[in-house]
Every structure is written in structure tokens, then in C-alpha cells.
Write a protein that holds these residues in place. Sequence first.
Motif, PDB file in Angstrom:
ATOM      1  N   GLU A  63       0.700  -1.096   0.209  1.00  0.00           N
ATOM      2  CA  GLU A  63      -0.073   0.014  -0.060  1.00  0.00           C
ATOM      3  C   GLU A  63       0.948   1.334   0.125  1.00  0.00           C
ATOM      4  O   GLU A  63       1.802   1.303   0.811  1.00  0.00           O
ATOM      5  N   LYS A  64       0.528   2.180  -0.884  1.00  0.00           N
ATOM      6  CA  LYS A  64       1.077   3.535  -0.882  1.00  0.00           C
ATOM      7  C   LYS A  64       0.417   4.655  -0.306  1.00  0.00           C
ATOM      8  O   LYS A  64      -0.766   4.963  -0.391  1.00  0.00           O
ATOM      9  N   LYS A  65       1.410   5.108   0.676  1.00  0.00           N
ATOM     10  CA  LYS A  65       0.499   6.523   1.191  1.00  0.00           C
ATOM     11  C   LYS A  65       0.865   7.700   0.423  1.00  0.00           C
ATOM     12  O   LYS A  65       1.808   7.747  -0.319  1.00  0.00           O
TER      13      LYS A  65
END
Length: 252
Positions: free
Chosen positions: A105-107
Motif C-alpha cells: 500500500e502506498k501512502k
Amino acid sequence: MKRSSGVRVAATVAVSALSLALVTGCGGDSGGSDAKALSATELKKSIIAQGDVEGYKVDASGKQLPKSKDQVKSGEEKCTPLAYAMGGQAPGEAASETSVMVTQEKKPTDGASKLEDLTESEIEDSITSAMDMTLTVVGLSSYDGDGAEETFKSVSDAVESCSGGFPVTMQGTDQKVTGIAAEKGSGSGDESVGFTAKSDAEDGDVATTHVEVVRHGSTIATYYTMNLGLMITDKPYDVPAAVIDAQAAKLK
């Protein structure tokens, strides 16, 4: 790899480039002729699911993966177990198998919001940064008797015999694996083998991906990882330890 080719290479490299590596024994259950395979239902309960790995999304739909081994073909029979591992398929003749896609997951970042405020170089860096996340195909396959041990051996034996590369077709897309290089395995499970694969991409570029195969008693876990952002910049990466640890915990 040139940045201009990164997006187009993504789909084909994700399930076609290969690599294999150094075996590290780890003691424990050796399987054996009395071993019983997990049922299809048991195996599906044993593979990692959403919420099992912090910071990663788990997709069990299978929509991005080959539907069967018929969609995975190697130009050399001895290298076929490697091709299967790359596609989330059982490396051997399993009694049951299943697979999932695990994506980091990318912030969101606080960078400039308007493209007109960025230089061409900054735009390229922004795109590369956005693609800097690992995608891992995790497969589980279970075997009766000595099947898991024999399957693991077929994979580890291919480290030397397939080191020079081989052609592979994944879901109708032809690729050329140009080299297999040994990597240290994680030491998870009873036996583990890790490897990198270099494959032809576009315009003479080379894509490097990573694989690990681990035996847990009568069950084999396979991990195939790619990271487009780091491929483009030629920076090192590997199979996420968090994913391997989470899967190993569910197989105990």
C-alpha cells in the motif's frame, strides 16, 4: 530500464520474468512418504488474506494471474517448475493449490499538485516514485507422500541447469529469461531457495525480479516479487520479509 518503457513492461514482466537461488536448509519436518496433502479448502484457509500483512493489500480474486498451468509454458522442460512458480502455479504435481496477489500500500505524498509547476525531470521522478511499490504473487501447493520434497528439489536443481536463461510464455506473452542468479533464501520453513531472474524487456532493457520457494512439510509456498519503480531506476529490492513471515505463521 528506460523510464518510457516502464508502464508497458509492467503487465508482462509481472508474471513472466524469472530467477532462482541458493538453498538454505532449516531443519524440522521433512515431509516423507506418509505425509498428507492439505485439502483445497484447508489450503485456501492457510494462504494469507486481507489483514494478515500490515501495509499490504491481499487480492484473492485471481483475476491478474494465469487461470491454469496451460497458460504457463517454458521452452525447456527442466525449467518449467520455475515458470510455474512465477505464475503462482504449483511447481509440481500437487493435490491442491491456490494463489493470491499481495500489493504494497502506498501512502499519499505532499508533493506539488499541479503538473505545470514541475519540470520534466520532476514529473518523471514523481511517476517513478508512484510505481515504487512491491507486488508479490504468493502461491501455496500441497502434496501427498514425498511430493513436496521432490518438487522442492526440482526447483533447487534448476538453479544450475537453468542459469543461462530460457524462453517462457505466460498468458500468451512470449518472454526471454536471460539469466538466473542465486540469492540467499530467507531460511523460512523446512527448506528455502531464493533466486533472481533477468529477462528481456523493451528496447534492449533488462527487468530483474525475485522469487523464493519454501517447503513447509507437505506444502510448498512460492513468492514472486516485482517493483516497477525500482526496476526503472535499477535499485535493489527483494521479496518482502513481512509477506514471507506472515505466510509462514499461517502454515505453522
